[in-house]
Design an enzyme around this catalytic site. Structure first.
Site, PDB file in Angstrom:
ATOM      1  N   ARG A  35       7.152  21.332 -34.469  1.00  0.00           N
ATOM      2  CA  ARG A  35       8.356  22.467 -34.200  1.00  0.00           C
ATOM      3  C   ARG A  35       9.519  22.097 -33.259  1.00  0.00           C
ATOM      4  O   ARG A  35      10.541  22.020 -32.577  1.00  0.00           O
ATOM      5  CB  ARG A  35       8.184  23.660 -34.227  1.00  0.00           C
ATOM      6  CG  ARG A  35       7.832  24.288 -35.501  1.00  0.00           C
ATOM      7  CD  ARG A  35       6.711  25.434 -35.570  1.00  0.00           C
ATOM      8  NE  ARG A  35       5.867  25.022 -35.274  1.00  0.00           N
ATOM      9  CZ  ARG A  35       4.584  24.441 -36.132  1.00  0.00           C
ATOM     10  NH1 ARG A  35       4.760  24.288 -37.425  1.00  0.00           N
ATOM     11  NH2 ARG A  35       3.330  23.493 -36.135  1.00  0.00           N
ATOM     12  N   THR A  36       8.498  22.210 -31.907  1.00  0.00           N
ATOM     13  CA  THR A  36       9.030  22.022 -31.156  1.00  0.00           C
ATOM     14  C   THR A  36       9.631  20.505 -30.749  1.00  0.00           C
ATOM     15  O   THR A  36      11.044  20.585 -30.193  1.00  0.00           O
ATOM     16  CB  THR A  36       7.758  21.865 -29.118  1.00  0.00           C
ATOM     17  OG1 THR A  36       6.791  23.178 -29.000  1.00  0.00           O
ATOM     18  CG2 THR A  36       8.713  22.235 -28.595  1.00  0.00           C
ATOM     19  N   LYS A  94       0.506   0.744 -20.899  1.00  0.00           N
ATOM     20  CA  LYS A  94       0.135  -0.372 -20.727  1.00  0.00           C
ATOM     21  C   LYS A  94       0.038   0.627 -19.104  1.00  0.00           C
ATOM     22  O   LYS A  94      -0.849  -0.619 -18.265  1.00  0.00           O
ATOM     23  CB  LYS A  94       1.428  -1.083 -19.889  1.00  0.00           C
ATOM     24  CG  LYS A  94       1.448  -1.667 -21.482  1.00  0.00           C
ATOM     25  CD  LYS A  94       3.448  -2.446 -21.099  1.00  0.00           C
ATOM     26  CE  LYS A  94       3.615  -3.084 -22.731  1.00  0.00           C
ATOM     27  NZ  LYS A  94       5.273  -3.153 -22.099  1.00  0.00           N
ATOM     28  N   ARG A 133       6.751  17.322 -23.230  1.00  0.00           N
ATOM     29  CA  ARG A 133       5.384  18.107 -22.679  1.00  0.00           C
ATOM     30  C   ARG A 133       4.804  17.450 -22.654  1.00  0.00           C
ATOM     31  O   ARG A 133       4.643  16.187 -23.353  1.00  0.00           O
ATOM     32  CB  ARG A 133       5.380  18.442 -24.818  1.00  0.00           C
ATOM     33  CG  ARG A 133       3.619  18.854 -24.876  1.00  0.00           C
ATOM     34  CD  ARG A 133       3.993  19.116 -26.252  1.00  0.00           C
ATOM     35  NE  ARG A 133       4.312  20.246 -26.787  1.00  0.00           N
ATOM     36  CZ  ARG A 133       4.290  21.451 -27.537  1.00  0.00           C
ATOM     37  NH1 ARG A 133       3.734  20.913 -28.394  1.00  0.00           N
ATOM     38  NH2 ARG A 133       5.127  22.368 -27.190  1.00  0.00           N
ATOM     39  N   HIS A 148       4.661  27.399 -21.566  1.00  0.00           N
ATOM     40  CA  HIS A 148       5.467  27.025 -22.031  1.00  0.00           C
ATOM     41  C   HIS A 148       6.739  28.561 -22.381  1.00  0.00           C
ATOM     42  O   HIS A 148       6.512  28.407 -23.345  1.00  0.00           O
ATOM     43  CB  HIS A 148       4.982  26.782 -23.806  1.00  0.00           C
ATOM     44  CG  HIS A 148       5.136  26.312 -24.899  1.00  0.00           C
ATOM     45  ND1 HIS A 148       6.573  25.643 -24.957  1.00  0.00           N
ATOM     46  CD2 HIS A 148       5.135  25.871 -26.140  1.00  0.00           C
ATOM     47  CE1 HIS A 148       6.911  24.995 -25.942  1.00  0.00           C
ATOM     48  NE2 HIS A 148       5.651  25.352 -26.554  1.00  0.00           N
TER      49      HIS A 148
HETATM   50  C1  NCD Z   1       1.981  25.717 -29.334  1.00  0.00           C
HETATM   51  C2  NCD Z   1       1.699  24.747 -28.244  1.00  0.00           C
HETATM   52  O1  NCD Z   1       2.252  23.688 -28.358  1.00  0.00           O
HETATM   53  O2  NCD Z   1       0.928  25.513 -26.929  1.00  0.00           O
HETATM   54  N1  NCD Z   1       2.821  25.293 -30.415  1.00  0.00           N
HETATM   55  C3  NCD Z   1       4.332  25.466 -30.232  1.00  0.00           C
HETATM   56  O3  NCD Z   1       4.906  24.575 -29.418  1.00  0.00           O
HETATM   57  N2  NCD Z   1       4.805  26.192 -31.063  1.00  0.00           N
HETATM   58  C4  NCD Z   1       1.221  26.691 -30.033  1.00  0.00           C
HETATM   59  C5  NCD Z   1      -0.282  25.884 -30.133  1.00  0.00           C
HETATM   60  O4  NCD Z   1      -0.673  24.761 -30.196  1.00  0.00           O
HETATM   61  O5  NCD Z   1      -1.241  26.346 -30.645  1.00  0.00           O
END
Ligand code: NCD
Length: 334
Positions: A62-63, A92, A115, A148
């Protein structure tokens, strides 16, 4: 109000200092979401000429996709690599700093959405970019177990759209408070932007919220921690989370705690009919599928849709000094 996000990095939820700053973004989210839902062609002129890089070093559905959709829907060039670890020069041996500089100077990105499993990854990239006087701004799309912040924005948007307020709410957060980053960012945001909120953390003893997060919340919200659903029957929001298997070094502990709290129809029947059920997803078996069609469940509908909408608003607010006026110029809003 002056745009508090303009040309800023967005890497931790504490950057939002008050409710006005949040509502600036939620108001923009509402306008953009309407235009997007109407498939407004003009909307794709808003960020024409800007470039957004998306670099992910951890799994995501999703993100990742919602950032790509958000930036593309506003007409930005989008360069996105979903598995930096395997398919970029990271394989690498390239370090995070050099990859971030690449987004800035080789991909010509105005924004780097990142991320990474390291708690300090956003700070590391920001420090490197700033040292080299880059104008590229970093959005933290998940850093280690710590933050997050864009998930907190979309969660707050979801809650606000249902309740019309972010004050005097009882939010029960359930599952993995130790390793989960969504609950840390969301609890921080609710403590800052709302008055009279009550937070209840429900988790196995092994997965309690770390002391530094508790410390930061003290005095700002009414706080309780339980190993059961004690005192939770009247919650407005049940925010369920996944037990984060990837962070466990002892898999026996994971097996012991993973199924401790499952939202079943029987448990849901004990909760208020006016509550909502949230989950940042991915969901394993901590919410039974039978709950998906419960009118209180928002995780597959409003909450999910809030992702691209709030991210459009954040990207536009970082890149445009006055996104509301820019929208007016497109001829859309009065
Ligand atoms: C979450 C995350 O990556 O922290 N997912 C997200 O971005 N909606 C939650 C998770 O991984 O459980």
């Amino acid at each position: 109000m002056e745009n508090p996000y303009y040309q800023q990095h967005f890497i931790e939820i504490a950057q939002i200092k008050n409710d006005q700053q949040l509502f600036y973004l939620l108001e923009l989210t509402e306008k953009l979401s309407h235009l997007r839902t109407e498939h407004s062609k003009e909307l794709t002129d808003l960020l024409r000429g800007f470039t957004v890089a998306v670099m992910f070093y951890q799994a995501s559905t999703r993100t990742y996709g919602s950032f790509v959709s958000a930036a593309g829907g506003l007409g930005a060039n989008v360069i996105a690599v979903q598995d930096m670890t395997y398919s970029s020069s990271v394989s690498k041996g390239e370090n995070l700093e050099d990859s971030s500089m690449t987004a800035a100077n080789s991909w010509l990105a105005d924004i780097l959405v990142q991320r990474h499993p390291n708690d300090e990854s956003s700070e590391i990239s920001v420090a490197k970019l700033d040292t080299h006087s880059s104008n590229t701004r970093v959005i933290n799309a998940g850093s280690g177990k710590k933050e997050h912040p864009t998930q907190a924005l979309l969660d707050a948007n979801t809650i606000f759209n249902r309740f019309g307020r972010l004050d005097n709410l009882h939010v029960a957060m359930v599952g993995d408070m130790a390793n989960g980053r969504t609950v840390k960012s969301l609890s921080g945001l609710l403590a800052t932007v709302g008055q009279g909120n009550k937070l209840t953390f429900v988790s196995p003893d092994e997965l309690r919220m770390p002391p530094e997060n508790i410390q930061a919340l003290l005095g700002k919200v009414e706080l309780s921690e339980f190993e059961s659903f004690e005192d939770c029957a009247d919650a407005d929001v049940y925010y369920w989370t996944r037990v984060q298997r990837e962070w466990f070094t002892d898999k026996n502990i994971y097996e012991k705690v993973k199924d401790r709290f499952i939202l079943t129809p029987e448990l849901a029947a004990t909760f208020s009919p006016h509550a909502i059920f949230m989950h940042p997803l991915p969901r394993l078996n901590e919410i039974s599928e039978a709950i998906d069609t419960d009118p209180r469940a928002v995780y597959l509908e409003e909450q999910m849709a809030s992702g691209p909408h709030t991210r459009m608003a954040l990207i536009a607010a970082i890149l445009l000094e006055n996104p509301f006026i820019a929208l007016e110029k497109l001829g859309h809003i009065k």
